[in-house]
Design a protein around this motif. Sequence first.
Motif, short mmCIF file in Angstrom:
data_model
loop_
_atom_site.label_atom_id
_atom_site.label_comp_id
_atom_site.label_asym_id
_atom_site.label_seq_id
_atom_site.Cartn_x
_atom_site.Cartn_y
_atom_site.Cartn_z
N GLY A 40 66.37 144.12 62.04
CA GLY A 40 64.94 144.24 62.37
C GLY A 40 64.38 142.74 62.05
N VAL A 41 64.73 142.30 60.77
CA VAL A 41 64.13 141.04 60.46
C VAL A 41 64.60 139.71 61.41
CG1 VAL A 41 64.20 139.17 58.67
CG2 VAL A 41 63.99 141.43 58.11
N ASP A 42 65.80 139.61 61.76
CA ASP A 42 66.59 138.99 62.66
C ASP A 42 65.77 138.92 63.90
OD1 ASP A 42 68.18 138.28 60.55
OD2 ASP A 42 70.05 138.53 61.50
N GLU A 43 65.63 140.08 64.49
CA GLU A 43 64.88 140.33 65.99
C GLU A 43 63.65 139.72 65.81
OE1 GLU A 43 65.39 144.32 67.07
OE2 GLU A 43 67.34 144.42 67.00
N ALA A 44 62.68 140.02 64.63
CA ALA A 44 61.46 139.29 64.78
C ALA A 44 61.32 138.04 64.53
CB ALA A 44 60.70 139.99 63.51
N ILE A 45 62.31 137.41 63.90
CA ILE A 45 62.23 135.93 63.68
C ILE A 45 62.62 135.23 64.94
CG2 ILE A 45 63.59 134.03 62.50
CD1 ILE A 45 63.81 135.80 60.07
N GLU A 46 63.73 135.84 65.48
CA GLU A 46 64.11 135.24 66.82
C GLU A 46 63.03 135.12 67.92
OE1 GLU A 46 68.10 135.23 70.05
OE2 GLU A 46 68.04 136.39 67.88
N ALA A 47 62.28 136.28 67.83
CA ALA A 47 61.31 136.58 69.09
C ALA A 47 60.22 135.31 68.67
CB ALA A 47 60.69 137.84 69.01
N GLU A 48 59.79 135.16 67.44
CA GLU A 48 58.80 134.51 67.04
C GLU A 48 59.30 132.88 67.23
OE1 GLU A 48 55.34 132.65 65.76
OE2 GLU A 48 55.81 134.79 66.05
N ILE A 49 60.53 132.49 67.20
CA ILE A 49 60.91 131.30 67.69
C ILE A 49 60.77 131.16 69.01
CG2 ILE A 49 63.19 129.73 67.75
CD1 ILE A 49 63.76 130.91 65.04
N GLU A 50 61.42 132.10 69.76
CA GLU A 50 61.21 132.06 71.20
C GLU A 50 59.69 131.74 71.81
OE1 GLU A 50 63.64 131.87 73.72
OE2 GLU A 50 65.31 132.48 72.65
N ARG A 51 58.82 132.46 71.31
CA ARG A 51 57.40 132.44 71.58
C ARG A 51 56.82 131.06 71.06
NH1 ARG A 51 57.00 137.75 69.54
NH2 ARG A 51 56.34 136.95 67.36
N THR A 52 57.35 130.61 70.00
CA THR A 52 57.05 128.92 69.82
C THR A 52 57.63 128.14 70.69
OG1 THR A 52 56.88 129.74 67.44
CG2 THR A 52 56.78 127.35 67.89
N VAL A 53 58.65 128.13 71.26
CA VAL A 53 59.52 127.45 71.87
C VAL A 53 58.52 127.29 73.40
CG1 VAL A 53 61.42 126.92 73.39
CG2 VAL A 53 61.75 127.37 70.82
N GLU A 54 58.30 128.46 73.94
CA GLU A 54 57.70 128.63 75.24
C GLU A 54 56.35 127.98 75.17
OE1 GLU A 54 59.19 129.52 77.83
OE2 GLU A 54 60.88 129.99 76.79
N GLY A 55 55.60 128.01 73.95
CA GLY A 55 54.19 127.67 73.79
C GLY A 55 54.26 126.27 73.75
N LEU A 56 55.11 125.69 73.17
CA LEU A 56 55.22 124.22 72.90
C LEU A 56 55.93 123.63 74.14
CD1 LEU A 56 56.61 123.90 69.20
CD2 LEU A 56 54.38 123.23 70.12
#
Length: 285
Positions: free
Chosen positions: A50-66
């Motif tokens: 669950g932690v890994d999935e949440a971190i990866e999702a946050e990284i993906e959101r940050t990449v898309e936003g930037l």
Amino acid sequence: MTPTLLLATDLSRECHAAFSRAIRLAADSGARLDILHVIDPWLPGTARPGVDEAIEAEIERTVEGLCATHGVARPELQIQIVPGDAYAEIVREAYERGTQLAILGTHRKHGQADLVNGTTLSRVLRRAPCPVLSITHTADFRWHDVLVPIDFSLASRYILKEVLTRLPGVRLTLLHAWDMPVSRELSADSGYRRWREQERARLRQQLERELERLMGELDTEPDIELVVEQGDPTEVLLNRLVQQPPDLLALGSHGRLGIGQRAPSSLMERLLSEARCDLMLCRTW
């Protein structure tokens, strides 16, 4: 082989500027961006998925936003989430992946050098096998003025080559400091003052010859200003950073300027606590 950039991030607010810069550098260079997040090694195994999935999702959101913010295409990415000591895992990943450049955010304690010694950033800057960027400003802040302290060492030649290769088109200020014993005691002597000016002119001519030789090797004609100042190299550099702060400070890691020393008062800790610019450090050997 596709060049690789390594972004080490804890996803904190302080690391957002580094994330932004990494996306821009990867997009501009066509490099693959490896994103590393180090988690607590004592985290229960049942919590990891669950932690890994949440971190990866946050990284993906940050990449898309930037990418949307900077108007660039999404670079080739590889996300790595590993348990362990942050410093050790960052250095290990840099070695194993053959990273060309590592990018870290800054958790600098301005004006508190004793709190910087031993931090993840400080330790990575000393030990990474590749150049390391410590980022304060987001990618919207373009590097125009780059300060490079130089002497006649292999380290300074190496960092100058790295800057000219990686950052074409910037304005370079090359700072050479030379310190003479008993200069204060002899400063009133006219003969000493004449000798000092002759020595300054000799050093400038020698540096200009070295630069001309190096520019010939690299086949480039950058915008360069050469500054020669008398004084302790560390103090000359720190004073310059206060009086005429650059966008980026680039220097090699070698003992003459105190880089790599473990003492809390070494130049490394003072730079991380006092400098307000981005920092690039290249380990020479």
